[in-house]
Design an enzyme around this catalytic site. Structure first.
Site, mmCIF file in Angstrom:
data_model
loop_
_atom_site.group_PDB
_atom_site.id
_atom_site.type_symbol
_atom_site.label_atom_id
_atom_site.label_comp_id
_atom_site.label_asym_id
_atom_site.label_seq_id
_atom_site.Cartn_x
_atom_site.Cartn_y
_atom_site.Cartn_z
ATOM 1 N N SER A 18 5.574 -12.996 9.808
ATOM 2 C CA SER A 18 5.923 -13.226 8.522
ATOM 3 C C SER A 18 6.483 -14.390 8.337
ATOM 4 O O SER A 18 5.788 -15.556 8.655
ATOM 5 C CB SER A 18 6.497 -11.856 7.911
ATOM 6 O OG SER A 18 6.236 -11.899 6.474
ATOM 7 N N ASP A 112 -3.132 -5.913 5.735
ATOM 8 C CA ASP A 112 -1.816 -6.548 5.568
ATOM 9 C C ASP A 112 -1.959 -6.938 3.891
ATOM 10 O O ASP A 112 -2.821 -7.465 3.527
ATOM 11 C CB ASP A 112 -1.826 -7.829 6.243
ATOM 12 C CG ASP A 112 -0.545 -8.634 5.729
ATOM 13 O OD1 ASP A 112 0.401 -7.877 5.076
ATOM 14 O OD2 ASP A 112 -0.322 -9.721 6.321
ATOM 15 N N HIS A 146 0.941 -4.871 7.768
ATOM 16 C CA HIS A 146 1.689 -6.179 7.646
ATOM 17 C C HIS A 146 2.804 -6.097 9.104
ATOM 18 O O HIS A 146 2.832 -7.015 10.011
ATOM 19 C CB HIS A 146 2.515 -6.462 6.774
ATOM 20 C CG HIS A 146 3.404 -7.850 6.634
ATOM 21 N ND1 HIS A 146 2.644 -8.982 6.534
ATOM 22 C CD2 HIS A 146 4.789 -8.273 6.457
ATOM 23 C CE1 HIS A 146 3.433 -9.853 6.496
ATOM 24 N NE2 HIS A 146 4.887 -9.506 6.551
#
Length: 207
Positions: A18, A112, A146
């Site tokens: 991320s 995601d 994610h």
């Protein structure tokens, strides 16, 4: 890093997820001695806060919160809020990957809902090749969200966003996501063994 007692050296590998992923892209682009970089579901532009390195400042990729959506359960879906990093007024936020010396591996969850991770991985690939760099390895996992954690961590489909302070939806279907975590764990080890230790194969972890 090389002075840390837990770092074997002489090569350094980076693994980021991320926001940590775009930080790793920046480190690989500006710092010496980075031999291999793995990025899990990250943006190809700088996000959240301006990046300062010596006399260089990379601004933040802007966002439009009014584009956020709500799921049926009332969770925030942020995937559409981020500005297009290829638009002229956003290009200064792009991380100069072409300055990196080592190879990249992009791990992508195709479900995601935080970033358009697959798009960003392919943008990174295109940029690297335009500058005559080696095409990065991209591994995409369908129905995967994610948070691609190490194997056997439970799927986190939603959590409180550390910046917004609200519950955000991150995607992923349990069975597919679980399988993706197992495979990604092995793919990351193979990549690092190849580019950090020069090994073509790696003994699979029992985890």
């Amino acid at each position: 890093m090389l002075q840390h007692p837990k770092v074997k050296g002489p090569n350094i590998g980076l693994l980021g997820f991320s926001k940590g992923g775009d930080l790793c892209l920046s480190m690989a682009s500006f710092l010496k001695g980075i031999t291999a970089t793995v990025v899990i579901n990250a943006c190809v532009a700088n996000t959240v806060a301006p990046l300062h390195y010596k006399d260089i400042i990379i601004p933040v990729l802007g966002s439009e919160l009014q584009k956020q959506k709500n799921t049926d359960l009332g969770l925030l879906n942020l995937v559409d809020i981020w500005n297009d990093p290829l638009e002229e007024h956003n290009q200064q936020s792009l991380i100069p990957l072409e300055k990196a010396h080592g190879p990249f591996l992009f791990i992508v969850g195709m479900d995601d809902h935080n970033w358009k991770s697959e798009l960003y991985a392919h943008l990174a690939s295109k940029r690297l090749q335009e500058y005559g760099k080696k095409k990065p390895q991209i591994i995409c996992y369908p129905e995967t969200g994610h948070f691609i954690d190490p194997p056997y961590f439970p799927l986190s489909r939603a959590s409180v966003h550390s910046v917004l302070g609200e519950v955000v939806f991150y995607g992923g279907e349990p069975r597919a996501h679980s399988k993706a975590q197992e495979d990604a764990w092995q793919q990351i080890q193979i990549f690092f063994q190849k580019y950090l230790n020069g090994k073509k194969s790696v003994q699979h972890s029992k985890i």
